[in-house]
Write an enzyme that holds these catalytic residues in place. Structure first.
Site, short mmCIF file in Angstrom:
data_model
loop_
_atom_site.label_atom_id
_atom_site.label_comp_id
_atom_site.label_asym_id
_atom_site.label_seq_id
_atom_site.Cartn_x
_atom_site.Cartn_y
_atom_site.Cartn_z
N HIS A 72 -8.43 10.03 3.23
CA HIS A 72 -8.29 8.91 2.27
C HIS A 72 -8.40 9.46 0.68
O HIS A 72 -9.34 10.12 0.49
CB HIS A 72 -8.99 7.91 2.51
N GLU A 92 0.75 -1.18 0.06
CA GLU A 92 0.10 0.07 -0.10
C GLU A 92 0.92 1.17 -0.30
O GLU A 92 2.13 1.20 0.15
CB GLU A 92 -0.92 -0.08 1.22
N ARG A 126 -0.19 8.77 1.75
CA ARG A 126 -1.70 9.32 1.51
C ARG A 126 -1.82 10.80 1.50
O ARG A 126 -2.57 11.34 0.66
CB ARG A 126 -2.73 8.77 2.59
N HIS A 171 -10.85 10.42 6.66
CA HIS A 171 -10.54 9.01 6.82
C HIS A 171 -10.15 8.49 8.53
O HIS A 171 -10.74 7.77 9.09
CB HIS A 171 -9.63 8.27 5.74
#
Length: 652
Positions: A246, A126, A295, A356
């Site tokens: 997010h 990720e 992110r 998020h």
């Protein structure tokens, strides 16, 4: 202690325990199971059903150095880079070194992760990770599997639970130590109405605060109740300005509100591309990892492209996966997209950032202890220092797991110590609204016991033949400063203010306007209490939640206004650069008894101890004796993030 309490009826029933855990996600249930295994009488209080917390919504997985060639040191390096210079390095080291064994214990508890034909755990990547180290379950249903395993274990071990219960306030004894909580049970189960759980240890594991914003990936229960409770109890919160948005949330239209479907970062980890309406991959060239950058960088990249093109969303293109991969690897996301009219097998998915994860929260030490004795916090509600200015993907489940275990071990050790075994020293106060509470020691006025029977006189409620309680019978406490409640209709107003003024893009002007609007909402409630014509809301779940949302929103905006730089997921358009000399440090906020906010800065990026007064200088000013610019070790070039980047450049 602030002496501030939510306006609520006096407790009508009470039970005793050694530990009360508030929350039923990975952090709360892990702490509860570990405390129960240590022989402690444990009560789990959860706002909805036992399996309705934020954990079950986690799609991507849990990060740990489990793969061949991976090490805790590499995991630590990626975490420090993502945290943008504000991680507490000791906390990160605890996370990455204890994480692998914690995951193995989770598997031993019953969690089933996806494996290959040889039975080896399958790992994916990720954003921000340089290795495949994300363990997943059910393709994209990791949180649901972890929640299932922990809930099954809690039920198998007969841990006492109170579901559909909103925690209200912390109870303390005559010495200011934790003595339990008050809570309201929403008309289901054995208890009803406002009651109390008396315990010398309280673990906050209440999850996040995404409902502070109009659009979020968080479930409806994430209204910041734990942070608000801690503030009223006098605890410190830290890093609340660092709210992670997010990057890839399914875009359902500019007016969409509430919980939005998440498109996991693991989709990008498997090779999906971010593109604009013309199919251009705009993240290429912006970061060495392109779509798999941390992110905050991806969210900013999307927002910049949206502004450049006057668009309200971008696209995630994974058509090259094919139907088979979508159906086997990401069945939950596929179903959510199709439910809303999109088919990722044949078309790009419209996405936009949404609130998020809270990287900040109630400030703790490495054993989960807050600045209030006996009060602990873990999971998203806590600020352990692990995440810094931006959480590394899939570190959240691991953090909840590792620090919950540490909390349980600390509680077991503390309650076994000789100085804590004398219950007469811990006399809980009872939360009282504007009138005196009934004397819980008087059988004529005491409320019903949990089993529905009348009180038989003085003494705590314990099961026949059970262990002696560690807490004494509560006594009435003088009326506290009652916090006026907001009309539930104000919740949407607060959310709009936060989305427009303190969302992904912030500035001095937007934050000042947000603060002014929130103060006006706060003033309306205070004015109602003072008889100025406004009417305060009546006690109830919706008014309590709305009041908590406003409390957290005010703290977040105050912190964001003080941090005059851009760092991690705090993006100030008017202050676009890092300012390490002034701001490589943490903001710490406390609620004063007069309901105003005390915002201070730490001396360095390391967390100060929770059991000593905070060393700080005024926010936005420099103390020459502590000026990071005069300390070579704190020069930007010496940041772990900068050092890691330099190493990679040399290797390249």
């Amino acid at each position: 202690m602030t002496g501030i309490r939510l306006h609520a009826p006096a407790p009508g029933w009470a039970i005793d325990a050694d530990v009360v855990v508030v929350g039923s996600g990975v952090a709360g249930l892990t702490a509860a199971l570990r405390c129960t295994a240590a022989g402690l009488r444990t009560v789990v209080v959860t706002k909805a059903r036992l399996d309705d917390g934020s954990t079950r919504w986690a799609q991507g997985g849990i990060a740990a150095a489990l793969g061949e060639g991976d090490t805790p040191e590499q995991h630590m390096e990626d975490t420090l880079v993502a945290g943008a210079g504000l991680c507490d390095e000791e906390a990160v080291r605890v996370l990455v070194t204890e994480g692998p064994d914690a995951v193995r214990r989770l598997i031993a508890t019953g969690a089933r992760f996806d494996t290959d034909a040889a039975g080896t755990i399958e790992l994916t990547r990720e954003g921000g990770h340089h290795r495949r180290r994300i363990a997943h379950a059910g393709g994209d249903a990791t949180g649901a599997e972890i929640s299932r395993a922990l809930v099954d274990a809690v039920r198998e071990r007969a841990v006492r639970t109170i579901e559909n219960a909103l925690v209200l306030d912390l109870l303390t004894d005559a010495h200011g130590r934790t003595a339990g909580v008050t809570l309201h049970v929403m008309g289901e189960g054995q208890h009803d109405g406002v009651g109390a759980v008396h315990a010398p240890a309280v673990v906050l594991a209440t999850g996040g605060m995404g409902q502070v914003f109009s659009a979020t990936t968080n479930p409806a229960v994430s209204t910041g109740d734990g942070v608000a409770l801690a503030l009223r109890a006098g605890a410190e919160v830290s890093d609340l300005e660092f709210v992670q948005f997010h990057p890839t949330v399914l875009f359902l239209g500019p007016e969409a509100e509430g919980q939005q479907p998440l498109v996991s970062e693991a989709v990008r980890g498997e090779g999906a591309h971010l593109v604009d309406a013309d199919g251009v991959r705009f993240m290429v060239g912006q970061h060495e990892l392109a779509e798999l950058a941390p992110r905050d960088i991806v969210a900013k990249g999307i927002m910049r492209r949206m502004r450049e093109q006057g668009a309200d969303h971008m696209y995630l293109d994974a058509r090259h996966f094919g139907a088979e991969m979508w159906e086997s690897r990401f069945p939950t996301i596929l179903a959510a997209c199709r439910t809303h009219g999109f088919d990722p097998v044949t078309e790009p998915i419209p996405v936009a950032p949404a609130a998020h994860y809270a990287s900040g929260g109630v400030r703790t030490d490495l054993r989960g202890r807050t600045t209030v004795p006996g009060l602990y916090a873990c999971g998203e509600v806590a600020c352990t220092g692990v995440h810094g200015a931006n959480r590394l993907a899939s570190n959240s489940l691991l953090e909840g797991l590792v620090f919950a275990e540490r909390i349980a071990d600390d509680i077991a050790t503390t309650l076994a110590a000789p100085e804590t075994t004398a219950p007469e020293t811990a006399v809980p106060e009872t939360a009282v609204p504007e009138t005196a509470a009934p004397d819980m020691t008087d059988p004529a006025t005491a409320g019903p016991h949990p089993d529905g029977s009348a009180s038989a006189g003085p003494g705590p409620t314990t099961a026949p033949g059970g262990p002696e309680p560690r807490t004494a019978t509560p006594v009435p406490h003088p009326a506290p400063r009652v916090l006026p409640l907001l009309d539930p209709a104000a919740r949407a107003r607060v959310q709009r203010v936060m989305t427009h003024g303190a969302g992904v893009l912030r500035s001095a002007d937007s934050l000042a306007k947000a603060a002014e609007q929130l103060d006006a909402i706060h003033g309306d409630a205070l004015g109602g209490a003072g008889g100025s014509g406004h009417k305060t809301a009546e006690p109830g779940v919706e008014s309590w939640e709305t009041t908590n949302v406003l409390c957290v929103a005010r703290v977040l905006v105050a912190a964001a206004r003080h941090r005059e730089e851009t760092r991690g997921c705090h993006w100030r358009e008017d202050r676009p650069d890092w300012d390490d000399a002034a701001w490589r440090r943490h903001l710490v906020v406390r609620l004063r008894p007069d309901r105003s906010l005390d915002v201070r800065t730490t001396a360095t990026h390391d967390f100060p101890p929770t059991d000593r007064p905070l060393s700080h200088s005024a926010a936005g000013t420099r103390d020459p004796a502590r000026d990071p610019a005069r300390d070579p070790a704190r020069d930007p070039a010496h940041h772990p993030a900068a050092q890691a980047a330099a190493r990679r450049e040399q290797q390249a």
